[in-house]
Scaffold this motif. Structure first.
Motif, PDB file in Angstrom:
ATOM      1  N   LEU A  97       0.831  -1.210   0.000  1.00 46.03           N
ATOM      2  CA  LEU A  97       0.000   0.000   0.000  1.00 46.03           C
ATOM      3  C   LEU A  97       0.863   1.256   0.000  1.00 46.03           C
ATOM      4  O   LEU A  97       0.593   2.211  -0.719  1.00 46.03           O
ATOM      5  N   ARG A 116       2.304   2.524  -3.101  1.00 49.08           N
ATOM      6  CA  ARG A 116       1.366   3.197  -4.002  1.00 49.08           C
ATOM      7  C   ARG A 116       1.065   4.614  -3.536  1.00 49.08           C
ATOM      8  O   ARG A 116       0.058   5.215  -3.945  1.00 49.08           O
ATOM      9  N   GLY A 117       1.887   5.095  -2.603  1.00 47.22           N
ATOM     10  CA  GLY A 117       1.736   6.486  -2.174  1.00 47.22           C
ATOM     11  C   GLY A 117       0.846   6.679  -0.963  1.00 47.22           C
ATOM     12  O   GLY A 117       0.592   7.803  -0.536  1.00 47.22           O
ATOM     13  N   ILE A 118       0.335   5.583  -0.406  1.00 45.75           N
ATOM     14  CA  ILE A 118      -0.594   5.673   0.725  1.00 45.75           C
ATOM     15  C   ILE A 118       0.207   5.724   2.026  1.00 45.75           C
ATOM     16  O   ILE A 118       1.103   4.902   2.240  1.00 45.75           O
ATOM     17  N   LEU A 152      -2.819   5.442   7.070  1.00 45.18           N
ATOM     18  CA  LEU A 152      -3.978   5.101   6.232  1.00 45.18           C
ATOM     19  C   LEU A 152      -3.891   3.651   5.755  1.00 45.18           C
ATOM     20  O   LEU A 152      -4.902   2.940   5.708  1.00 45.18           O
ATOM     21  N   MET A 166      -6.736   0.905   6.253  1.00 48.02           N
ATOM     22  CA  MET A 166      -7.341   0.177   5.133  1.00 48.02           C
ATOM     23  C   MET A 166      -7.273  -1.329   5.365  1.00 48.02           C
ATOM     24  O   MET A 166      -8.230  -2.059   5.086  1.00 48.02           O
ATOM     25  N   TYR A 168     -11.518   1.118  -4.278  1.00 44.25           N
ATOM     26  CA  TYR A 168     -11.232   1.950  -3.096  1.00 44.25           C
ATOM     27  C   TYR A 168      -9.724   2.121  -2.922  1.00 44.25           C
ATOM     28  O   TYR A 168      -9.221   3.220  -2.637  1.00 44.25           O
ATOM     29  N   PHE A 169      -9.004   1.038  -3.120  1.00 45.08           N
ATOM     30  CA  PHE A 169      -7.536   1.060  -3.026  1.00 45.08           C
ATOM     31  C   PHE A 169      -6.946   2.033  -4.047  1.00 45.08           C
ATOM     32  O   PHE A 169      -6.122   2.897  -3.713  1.00 45.08           O
ATOM     33  N   SER A 210      -7.736   5.651  -3.177  1.00 46.99           N
ATOM     34  CA  SER A 210      -6.905   6.130  -2.068  1.00 46.99           C
ATOM     35  C   SER A 210      -5.510   6.458  -2.563  1.00 46.99           C
ATOM     36  O   SER A 210      -4.907   7.463  -2.172  1.00 46.99           O
ATOM     37  N   ALA A 211      -4.966   5.599  -3.441  1.00 47.11           N
ATOM     38  CA  ALA A 211      -3.605   5.799  -3.937  1.00 47.11           C
ATOM     39  C   ALA A 211      -3.535   7.031  -4.842  1.00 47.11           C
ATOM     40  O   ALA A 211      -2.677   7.902  -4.668  1.00 47.11           O
ATOM     41  N   ALA A 238      -3.922  10.126  -2.698  1.00 43.19           N
ATOM     42  CA  ALA A 238      -2.749  10.367  -1.835  1.00 43.19           C
ATOM     43  C   ALA A 238      -1.651  11.033  -2.655  1.00 43.19           C
ATOM     44  O   ALA A 238      -0.999  11.979  -2.208  1.00 43.19           O
ATOM     45  N   ILE A 239      -1.467  10.554  -3.872  1.00 42.35           N
ATOM     46  CA  ILE A 239      -0.417  11.094  -4.724  1.00 42.35           C
ATOM     47  C   ILE A 239      -0.782  12.499  -5.213  1.00 42.35           C
ATOM     48  O   ILE A 239       0.036  13.412  -5.193  1.00 42.35           O
ATOM     49  N   LEU A 248      -1.664   5.753 -11.761  1.00 38.51           N
ATOM     50  CA  LEU A 248      -0.804   6.584 -10.913  1.00 38.51           C
ATOM     51  C   LEU A 248       0.157   7.453 -11.731  1.00 38.51           C
ATOM     52  O   LEU A 248       0.810   8.333 -11.181  1.00 38.51           O
TER      53      LEU A 248
END
Lengths: 447, 250
Positions: A399, A402-404, A408, A412, B97-98, B101-102, B105-106, B162
């Protein structure tokens, strides 16, 4: 047992306080003789059952000293402070229900919404029905719980003042869930509310029941609730129980379930709140092909203990039971899972499975998990499994790559873990509310 | 874009990277080839910030930033993307959702507004189309119960969403049959562009039949021992790694 039993053994002072000054139940001239006797027997039984100590197996990990020190007293008069504006804060957007509201253990008709009930359905307050038509309760109320698992059920039986009565005639299906909303507000004196609920579904009836517990402030209080449920042949009940009381609350709840042939029960227990909570889920099968599913999700953090005890009694053949509980522990949170399944010698072809999985997010958290299978029949299918683990570093890294952010990512994964149970909550607004509540808790609390 | 100088890293007591140098310019596709145990995957992991590797010497500069001092999420926010050799299954975490979120976030880290549900869905549909993927993957938990091919495609799909500046493909061809390989490679090729560099880490030439690199490097015993154009990969295929590594040892 007679009233003399009370005096032959000096009752624990804390217990005496719960029973009221005289150690006698509050009898009312309105109550029928069978109910007075029920209360009387329970009051007499209580001292014999005694205040459990941590030496008794069922309470080994759940001390009562904090509860006793609070010196809770039975609440004397009803509360009328809550207005409908307050209620709005407690309702879930988009959730259409028949709603029965209890405020500090008393039915509050002003805040309830029971219009439009179909024929063949009775939903209302217990005190009201005792006063108006007690015969409808005879042979039901108190009969399913019996002596109960421990003292606290007896205390409830001796003292209950009000609660929900939900009676469905044969084949009746409700078009909306029934919502039983417990609201608590703090009083000058820490008080105990002892609501008592009775749910009886006649043959083939179907319903959804949402049982919620919420607090309006941070003052300490105690709920000691007992729910009795009787499902006749082929009746089906989906039962969602959400305990979201304040971090100062004490919560006791006993669920006693009796299932006739081919009946089906699905219970989903969500335990997020209270500083100290103990729930007992007790199931008894009366005839073949009955099916009971108990699921749960608990989330315990700092200054929190959440205890779930189960007792599933397979006394007859061809019944099935499932227990599936998941827990997330963070901070200094503590949880107890004790899932007992008893399979009697005659209960051939029992199909029972039990699972308890826990995620521990902090080295200071603790869970005591005890799956127990007691099997005396020789042709059964039974299994159990327990795990206690941490978040997988691999998953967290995936996660984060992927930048999370790490927090968080943790949330998740925790919600992913909890999702299996949350998804079992039928109405979507309920799933959303619980998902949000779990997410918020994890966001605000130190892991 | 990426400048690696004298990179040394170890796992436990074992030295894996022993002074690795590499320069990657914008839009360039570099293949890193090498025999098993040469340090290919370690290199990919060190770049992405995975735990368990200790960098003992050297530097990695990524568009002017010291990459080695950053957390994995910070590297991703700067535009680094690792397509995993073994994508991790996340039971219960919904793929959409994943991804949302990614992506957000970026975007947030770059100072862009987060995408709302509608814009996000539109973007997702558009990218699915480019990669010729169907949307059934989106409703499932991340990689959970996916076939090997689905997992790799999901990695490339994440890359498309991304929009990284540097994508590292770690053994993306492993475990893929030829059809799946073609689909994955087509997805990667669709994402090539003047602003996107790629580092294709692979043991075999076959992936490079579909993803044509600008440069090929041979990694052995923790260092790059030979660099060349795509003809180097063909030569390796023909003669085997011993052709170079034996020469090196002699």
């Amino acid at each position: 047992m007679s009233a003399a039993a009370l005096t032959t053994r000096p009752p624990d002072p804390a217990l005496l306080a719960w029973l009221g000054q005289a150690g006698e139940p509050p009898t009312s001239a309105d109550e029928p003789a069978w109910l007075a006797e029920l209360r009387h027997d329970a009051a007499a039984r209580a001292p014999d059952q005694g205040m459990p100590t941590q030496k008794s197996e069922g309470w080994r990990y759940t001390g009562l000293s904090a509860l006793i020190e609070q010196g809770f007293k039975p609440q004397q008069k009803p509360i009328s402070a809550l207005q409908s504006e307050d209620l709005d804060k407690a309702l879930i957007d988009g959730l259409e229900t028949y709603r029965l509201v209890m405020v500090n253990g008393q039915f509050e008709p002003r805040l309830s919404q029971l219009d439009g009930l179909p024929t063949g359905v009775h939903i209302g307050g217990l005190a009201e029905l005792i006063a108006q038509d007690p015969d409808r309760l005879a042979g039901q109320l108190g009969q399913i719980a019996g002596a109960g698992q421990h003292l606290f059920t007896s205390l409830n039986t001796a003292n209950f003042a009000d609660g929900l009565v939900m009676l469905l005639d044969e084949q009746v299906q409700l078009d909306r869930p029934v919502e039983l909303l417990h609201l608590s507000i703090g009083l000058d004196e820490p008080s105990v509310a002892q609501p008592r609920h009775l749910v009886v579904l006649a043959a083939g009836a179907q319903a959804e029941l949402i049982e919620r517990y919420l607090s309006f402030d941070q003052a300490p209080y105690c709920n000691n609730a007992v729910v009795e449920i009787r499902l006749a042949e082929r009746a089906q009940l989906h039962h969602y129980r959400l305990q979201q009381e304040s971090p100062s609350a004490y919560h006791l709840s006993g669920l006693y379930l009796e299932q006739a042939a081919a009946s089906r029960y699905r219970g989903i227990n969500i335990g997020l709140g209270a500083t100290w909570s103990r729930t007992d889920l007790v199931t008894r099968f009366l005839a073949e092909q009955a099916d009971c599913g108990l699921q749960g999700l608990y989330l315990a953090g700092d200054r929190q203990l959440i205890d779930y005890h189960m007792d599933v009694q397979h006394q007859v053949p061809h019944c099935s039971s499932r227990e599936n509980f998941k827990g997330i522990l963070h901070g200094k949170g503590r949880a107890v899972f004790d899932g007992r399944v008893y399979v009697a010698r005659d209960a051939q072809h029992t199909d029972a499975a039990m699972s308890n999985r826990n995620l521990i997010l902090s080295p200071n958290a603790e869970v005591d998990t005890k799956p127990q299978l007691e099997i005396y029949a020789d042709d059964v299918k039974c299994s159990h499994g327990t795990t206690v683990g941490q978040l997988e570093p691999e998953m967290l890294f995936y996660l984060r790559s992927r930048g999370i952010s790490a927090p968080l990512a943790q949330r998740m994964l925790c919600l992913g873990f909890a999702g299996e149970i949350i998804d079992a909550l039928g109405p979507e607004p309920l799933r959303e509310q619980v998902t949000e509540a779990v997410g918020q808790r994890l966001e605000q609390s130190p892991l | 874009m990426l400048s690696v100088k004298g990179l040394k890293a170890k796992v436990g007591d074992k030295d894996i990277l022993k002074g690795l140098d590499l320069e990657v310019g914008p839009g360039e596709v570099h293949a890193i080839m090498g025999p098993n145990g040469s340090g290919k995957s370690t290199f990919a992991h060190v770049l992405s910030g995975r735990e368990g590797y200790e960098v003992t010497a050297g530097s990695v500069d990524f568009n002017g930033q010291d990459l080695l001092g950053l957390e994995p999420e910070e590297r991703a926010q700067l535009g680094l993307f690792l397509a995993f050799q073994y994508p991790v299954e996340l039971p219960g975490v919904n793929n959409t959702y994943f991804l949302k979120s990614a992506v957000n976030a970026i975007r947030k880290a770059r100072g862009d507004d987060e995408l709302d549900a509608v814009s996000f869905l539109r973007l997702m549909k558009e990218r699915l189309k480019v990669l010729h993927l169907n949307d059934s993957l989106l409703k499932r938990p991340v990689n959970f119960g996916f076939s090997g091919g689905e997992k790799k495609r999901n990695e490339i799909f994440q890359m498309a969403m991304l929009e990284p500046k540097l994508a590292i493909l770690d053994e993306t061809d492993s475990g893929l049959d030829i059809d799946a390989l073609r689909i994955v490679a087509a997805g990667v090729n669709a994402l090539r562009g003047p602003e996107r560099s790629m580092l294709v880490v692979t043991h075999y030439q076959r992936l490079l039949d579909y993803i044509k690199p600008d440069y090929v490097h041979v990694l052995a015993q923790g260092r790059i021992i030979r660099s060349g154009g795509k003809e180097l990969a063909l030569e390796l295929e023909e003669k085997g790694y011993s052709w170079i590594t034996d020469g090196e040892a002699a």
